[in-house]
Motif scaffolding. Structure first.
Motif, mmCIF file in Angstrom:
data_model
loop_
_atom_site.group_PDB
_atom_site.id
_atom_site.type_symbol
_atom_site.label_atom_id
_atom_site.label_comp_id
_atom_site.label_asym_id
_atom_site.label_seq_id
_atom_site.Cartn_x
_atom_site.Cartn_y
_atom_site.Cartn_z
ATOM 1 N N ALA A 6 0.859 -1.183 -0.009
ATOM 2 C CA ALA A 6 -0.063 -0.072 -0.091
ATOM 3 C C ALA A 6 1.007 1.171 0.037
ATOM 4 C CB ALA A 6 -0.831 0.038 1.232
ATOM 5 N N PHE A 7 1.937 1.243 0.634
ATOM 6 C CA PHE A 7 3.133 2.295 0.399
ATOM 7 C C PHE A 7 3.248 2.610 -0.775
ATOM 8 C CE2 PHE A 7 4.936 1.953 5.049
ATOM 9 C CZ PHE A 7 5.290 3.211 5.037
ATOM 10 N N TRP A 15 -3.067 7.053 9.516
ATOM 11 C CA TRP A 15 -2.028 6.248 9.430
ATOM 12 C C TRP A 15 -0.568 7.184 9.498
ATOM 13 C CZ3 TRP A 15 1.019 4.916 4.772
ATOM 14 C CH2 TRP A 15 2.099 3.786 4.943
ATOM 15 N N ASN A 35 -7.662 2.039 10.463
ATOM 16 C CA ASN A 35 -6.424 2.148 11.212
ATOM 17 C C ASN A 35 -6.295 3.418 11.903
ATOM 18 O OD1 ASN A 35 -4.010 2.005 12.734
ATOM 19 N ND2 ASN A 35 -2.775 1.645 10.956
ATOM 20 N N ASP A 84 -7.858 3.939 0.577
ATOM 21 C CA ASP A 84 -6.879 3.234 1.216
ATOM 22 C C ASP A 84 -7.372 2.050 1.897
ATOM 23 O OD1 ASP A 84 -4.349 2.330 2.088
ATOM 24 O OD2 ASP A 84 -4.162 3.680 3.662
ATOM 25 N N TYR A 139 -6.957 -3.134 4.928
ATOM 26 C CA TYR A 139 -7.748 -3.938 5.940
ATOM 27 C C TYR A 139 -8.941 -4.398 5.455
ATOM 28 C CZ TYR A 139 -4.102 -1.879 8.883
ATOM 29 O OH TYR A 139 -2.845 -1.643 9.267
ATOM 30 N N SER A 151 -2.924 -3.776 0.160
ATOM 31 C CA SER A 151 -1.764 -4.391 0.489
ATOM 32 C C SER A 151 -2.031 -5.848 0.847
ATOM 33 C CB SER A 151 -1.196 -3.647 1.558
ATOM 34 O OG SER A 151 -0.197 -4.588 2.109
ATOM 35 N N LYS A 176 -1.457 -7.216 5.059
ATOM 36 C CA LYS A 176 -2.257 -7.301 6.252
ATOM 37 C C LYS A 176 -3.053 -8.697 6.158
ATOM 38 C CE LYS A 176 -1.139 -3.079 6.952
ATOM 39 N NZ LYS A 176 0.051 -2.710 7.929
ATOM 40 N N ARG A 225 6.838 -7.234 0.173
ATOM 41 C CA ARG A 225 5.871 -6.007 -0.459
ATOM 42 C C ARG A 225 5.195 -6.192 -1.464
ATOM 43 N NH1 ARG A 225 5.393 -3.299 3.124
ATOM 44 N NH2 ARG A 225 4.967 -1.616 1.867
#
Ligand SMILES: Cc1ncc(COP(=O)(O)O)c(C=O)c1O
Length: 409
Positions: free
Chosen positions: A105-106, A130, A179, A213, A216, A241, A244, A252
């Motif tokens: 996700a970064f 975040w 988050n 985003d 999750y 991502s 998680k 990654r």
């Protein structure tokens, strides 16, 4: 010698001060208290990875042709797997070509911001955020605009978001499931948000992007319903991502997905690919992309996670803590019995419990706990939670303990 690094880098470092000083505190606590410390601060694995995950990587390591480990952009096979999976999950007809495979996700967030933000553009972010949103916005020359969620319901504060819209607004980042609050935003909230963004875009004469985003997204409890903002607003980018759901954040892989309703998909998809290359190869390693067909349906044990959530929420409430049961993610966000959450988390450390003060997330009065802690850690931490609560409710918060965490910005 002055200015050895770029001015912008100093600004990015400034945005990371609260998190970096917290990391130093964590290191000090670990050094002082050793292995008896229960680490509930971070969403890191505390158990060995799933066997199926390791097997999938081993299968993918076996080359099937000479280009197996050649430079790999978004692998068409991986894009197809993701588009099909998203179609089945969300009922939206994603085009495989609109899936950009990213380094988590970064990487997807970095690509999104690089592709749409010009210097001076404002990007709205919701608090508690975040920790890296601000740094990432600043690093592309954007201006973070902060809006705090409703402190009672933990839902988005739509009035404040509407008031934050200006002619320079370029994007808003929305993180659902959230988050650290654990909230999954309801469809009514997202529909009203879409209306606000559409009206402000119209006024500005250029689209305001909604960066959704969702790392999750699949971590929800008891089938809590989920609405993706992409189903409600066309100028949207989904960020995802695998770190998680598989609890493998050091491996990654993630993606950025454009909705089928976006008018200029071809232009945007080309822009994303370009910034992924120029931004420093923001693609996942070839190995992970080859493994994706096996990884996509895999999840950590969600019933175990739900058990840990129920156990910890019940135990904390019995002690006297006020805590909202999260609908998703692997975090709890109890209220701190002292207004000074940072002082309270220091008391928890004295009882061998590492948590994250709300001050680090610009949300004072709360602290975050991660359910990725093992059951053993959670069990052995309960007497400490009780002792810390008893202490805080019979003593005033020490004045001197307040913020080395830089929250005064
Ligand atoms: C809300 C949110 N967005 C993005 C990320 C980054 O995810 P990853 O490290 O898997 O790229 C995280 C990780 O903690 C997160 O919590």
């Amino acid at each position: 010698m002055e200015r050895v690094v770029a001015t912008r880098t100093s600004a990015v470092q400034g945005a990371m001060v609260p998190f970096m000083s917290f990391l130093r505190e964590v290191e000090a606590a670990e050094a002082e208290r050793g292995p008896r410390l229960s680490n509930l601060a971070f969403g890191n694995p505390q158990d060995l990875p799933m066997r199926g995950y390791v097997d999938a990587l081993q299968h993918a390591a076996e080359p099937e042709h000479k280009d197996w480990f050649a430079y790999t952009l978004s692998d068409p096979g991986a894009q197809r797997v993701v588009a099909e999976s998203l179609r089945a999950e969300l009922g939206l007809p994603f085009d495989p070509e609109d899936i950009a495979m990213t380094s988590g996700a970064f990487g997807a967030l970095a690509a999104a911001l690089l592709a749409i933000v010009d210097p001076g553009d404002e990007v709205v972010m919701n608090l508690p955020p975040w920790f890296f949103y601000e740094a990432m916005i600043v690093s592309v020359g954007g201006v973070p605009v902060k809006v705090t969620v409703d402190r009672e319901t933990l839902d988005l504060d739509l009035g404040a978001i509407e008031a934050a819209m200006t002619p320079r607004t370029r994007a808003i980042i929305v993180n659902t499931p959230n988050n650290p609050t654990g909230r999954v935003y309801p469809p009514e909230t997202l529909e009203r948000l879409a209306t606000i963004l559409a009206a402000a875009s119209e006024r500005n004469g250029r689209p305001i992007w909604l960066i959704s985003d969702e790392p999750y997204r699949k971590l929800r409890f008891y089938g809590a319903p989920f609405t993706s903002p992409l189903s409600l607003y066309p100028y949207a980018m989904m960020i995802y991502s695998y770190g998680k759901i598989l609890l493998t954040p050091g491996q990654r892989m993630g993606y950025l997905a454009l909705p089928p309703t976006l008018p200029e998909r071809r232009v945007v998809r080309d822009a994303i690919m370009t910034v992924q290359v120029a931004g420093g190869w923001l693609f996942p390693n070839a190995l992970l992309q080859h493994a994706i067909a096996e990884l996509e349906p895999m999840t950590i044990d969600l019933s175990e996670l739900a058990r840990k959530r129920d156990h910890l929420v019940t135990a904390l409430r019995e002690i006297g803590y006020e805590v909202h049961a999260p609908e998703g993610t692997f975090y709890l966000l109890p209220r701190s019995p002292w207004a000074d959450d940072h002082a309270f988390t220091r008391v928890l450390i004295e009882h061998d419990i590492l948590s994250m003060p709300g001050a680090v997330m610009e949300f004072p009065g709360f602290f975050r706990l991660s359910l990725t802690a093992s059951e053993t850690m959670i069990d052995r931490s309960l007497p400490g939670f009780a002792a810390a609560f008893a202490h805080a409710t019979t003593h005033p918060a020490p004045v001197s303990a307040t913020a080395t965490v830089g929250v005064s910005r």
